[in-house]
Design a protein around this motif. Structure first.
Motif, short mmCIF file in Angstrom:
data_model
loop_
_atom_site.label_atom_id
_atom_site.label_comp_id
_atom_site.label_asym_id
_atom_site.label_seq_id
_atom_site.Cartn_x
_atom_site.Cartn_y
_atom_site.Cartn_z
N TRP A 1 0.61 9.21 -12.56
CA TRP A 1 1.52 8.33 -13.31
C TRP A 1 2.39 7.58 -12.29
CZ3 TRP A 1 1.51 13.61 -15.23
CH2 TRP A 1 0.73 13.78 -16.37
N PRO A 2 1.99 6.40 -11.89
CA PRO A 2 2.73 5.67 -10.85
C PRO A 2 4.19 5.40 -11.20
CG PRO A 2 0.57 4.69 -11.20
CD PRO A 2 0.77 5.68 -12.30
N GLN A 3 4.53 5.33 -12.48
CA GLN A 3 5.89 4.99 -12.88
C GLN A 3 6.78 6.22 -13.07
OE1 GLN A 3 5.76 2.43 -16.30
NE2 GLN A 3 4.39 0.94 -15.33
N THR A 4 6.35 7.35 -12.58
CA THR A 4 7.15 8.57 -12.72
C THR A 4 8.49 8.40 -12.01
OG1 THR A 4 5.16 9.91 -12.85
CG2 THR A 4 7.22 11.04 -12.33
N GLY A 5 9.58 8.63 -12.72
CA GLY A 5 10.90 8.42 -12.16
C GLY A 5 11.45 9.66 -11.48
#
Length: 510
Positions: A257-261
């Motif tokens: 998940w590239p957008q994991t914060g």
């Protein structure tokens, strides 16, 4: 340490000494011809040689004692060693075994010696044992393996075996030396651990919530997790995230998940900092779902996480929150309505209080009227009672007059000769008189004696002076029936076993 007696250099030394002694003996025959000086020198040499021999003999005795002591120590070390030791000859038969080996094989030493070691190995492990034995003999390298013993009467035992072959210059095996160690407890622990691991793995794979094992691969300058890699994931992980296990294992969270914060890595930091499981609800932006996540520390570089999808629960909570707000609005609205209704009720209560006061005044008036009416009612009851007495007296008088003044004359007329018309008129008069007197007589008799209608009719005829036969004819019944009614009338009037005329008694009741 002195050399053993059977070494070649010691044998050659003894041979030389023996040859020198033999040569001296052969030369003894020539001693008489030798000079005294030579004889003295020879004796001196012999004494020196004798001293040397005695010294060598003492050394040999001391060496023998040391060898015996060393052999005994070796035997003790070999026999009572904590590990099992055994020797196998080139034919594969056990030629020597120590006490620990005997105890491991759970048999008698005599039964073990000169037998194949493979008979003590469980059938499933015999091929592995024979292969290791051959490889050790072929390569000369040590071979180690774990074997299960074939103990029929005891619990299964496991041993660790180290095999080493002794070979000659041609590579032929002279013997095999084997070291045995009991690893039953270790194997039981391993089997228990394998079973436990299997159960927990099955539990991990079949649990309803998603489960994932993560390894920290990168930390920031403060030592906090900055990147983690998926080590293992269960089936629920794939079901909840839509990502197959094979695609997740071995990849980092940001690769999946590239957008994991950073918030997700803060969860791991909090769990590692507290050392206890940490639970939080979190929205996953890429999947658009809400998850209840529990993170816990497994070791320094590994953390575990379980999660369940609570999106439906969140929708329900949002719906309930909206419903709560609507309900609060309705409550406020309803409260205002209730306040207005309360004011109306207060006004109505005041009106009702005024009406109540008016009703109380009316009630007082009604009570006064009720009191006067009760007094009038009492007076009326007294008048009615007197009227009833007068009416009853009048009825009795009428009944007595008819019975005493009218019926006797009618009986006399009936006894005379009358034509058909006169007889009909007489019967009509009797019937009319019966209609007049019967209700009166019935009321008096029933009221006083509780007679049945048939008994009352019979009592009326008896009072008129009718005979049993006449009554039976008038009522169209048998004389026995009339007699039965007579008996009941006397019993109910309490005239049984009393010499009282029934007709006279009935007349006295009216």
């Amino acid at each position: 340490m002195p050399a053993p007696l059977n070494r070649p250099d010691q044998l050659s030394k003894f041979d030389r000494l023996r040859r020198q002694a033999e040569e001296l003996i052969r030369q003894q025959s020539d001693l008489a011809f030798q000079a005294p000086a030579d004889m003295l020198e020879l004796i001196h040499e012999l004494k020196i040689h004798q001293a040397e021999l005695e010294i060598q003999n003492e050394e040999l005795k001391r060496a023998q004692l040391e060898l015996t002591d060393l052999y005994q120590q070796f035997e003790d070390l070999y026999e009572f060693a904590p590990c099992g030791y055994l020797n196998i000859d080139p034919k594969g038969l056990v030629c020597r075994i120590n006490l620990a080996g005997v105890m491991l094989l759970s048999d008698l030493r005599q039964s073990i010696l000169h037998t194949g070691f493979s008979r003590f190995v469980a059938p499933a492990w015999q091929d592995a044992y024979l292969d290791a034995l051959k490889k050790a003999g072929r390569t000369g390298e040590k071979q180690s393996l774990e074997l299960r013993l074939n103990n029929a009467d005891e619990s299964p035992s496991w041993i660790w075996v180290l095999i080493q072959a002794s070979r000659d210059e041609t590579g032929a095996v002279l013997q095999w030396r084997m070291t045995l160690m009991d690893i039953s407890a270790k194997k039981e622990i391993e089997i228990a651990l394998q079973s436990s691991e299997k159960k927990f793995r099955q539990l991990f794979q079949e649990m309803v919530g998603g489960g994932v094992l993560l390894e920290i691969t990168k930390r920031d300058k403060h030592g906090r997790p900055a990147e983690v890699r998926v080590v293992e994931a269960n089936a629920a992980f794939s079901r909840l995230t839509g990502i197959a296990r094979e695609q997740a294992v071995g990849r980092t969270i940001r690769e999946i998940w590239p957008q994991t914060g950073p918030i997700w890595f803060q969860l791991f930091t909090r769990a590692m900092r507290g050392g206890k499981p940490f639970q939080v609800e979190q929205m996953h932006a890429e999947s658009g779902r809400h998850f209840l996540i529990s993170t816990f520390v497994l070791e320094n570089k590994r953390v575990g996480a379980t999660f369940i999808d609570i999106s439906a629960q969140k929708k329900i909570e949002a719906t309930l929150e909206n419903a709560k707000r609507d309900l609060e609005t309705q409550v406020v609205k309803r409260t205002a309505e209730l306040l207005r209704a309360n004011q109306d009720l207060q006004s109505e209560a005041e009106s009702r209080e005024l009406a109540q006061r008016a009703l109380q005044e009316k009630s007082k008036e009604l009570e006064a009227r009720t009191l006067s009416l009760e007094e009038a009612n009492i007076a009326l009851k007294v008048l009615l009672k007197e009227r009833e007495g007068e009416r009853q007296a009048l009825e009795e008088k009428v009944l007595c007059n008819i019975n005493e003044l009218t019926w006797p004359h009618l009986e006399k007329l009936a006894a005379g000769k009358l034509d058909q018309r006169q007889q009909a008129l007489l019967n009509a008069i009797k019937s009319s008189l019966n209609d007049i007197t019967s209700p009166l007589a019935r009321r008096f008799i029933i009221a006083s004696s509780h007679l049945t209608p048939a008994e009352t009719q019979v009592a009326g005829y008896i009072r008129q002076g009718k005979t049993t036969k006449q009554i039976a004819g008038l009522m169209s019944v048998t004389t026995s029936t009339v007699d039965f009614h007579r008996g009941n009338i006397r019993r109910k009037l309490r005239l049984t076993n009393k010499e009282i005329n029934l007709q006279s008694h009935l007349k006295s009741l009216l």
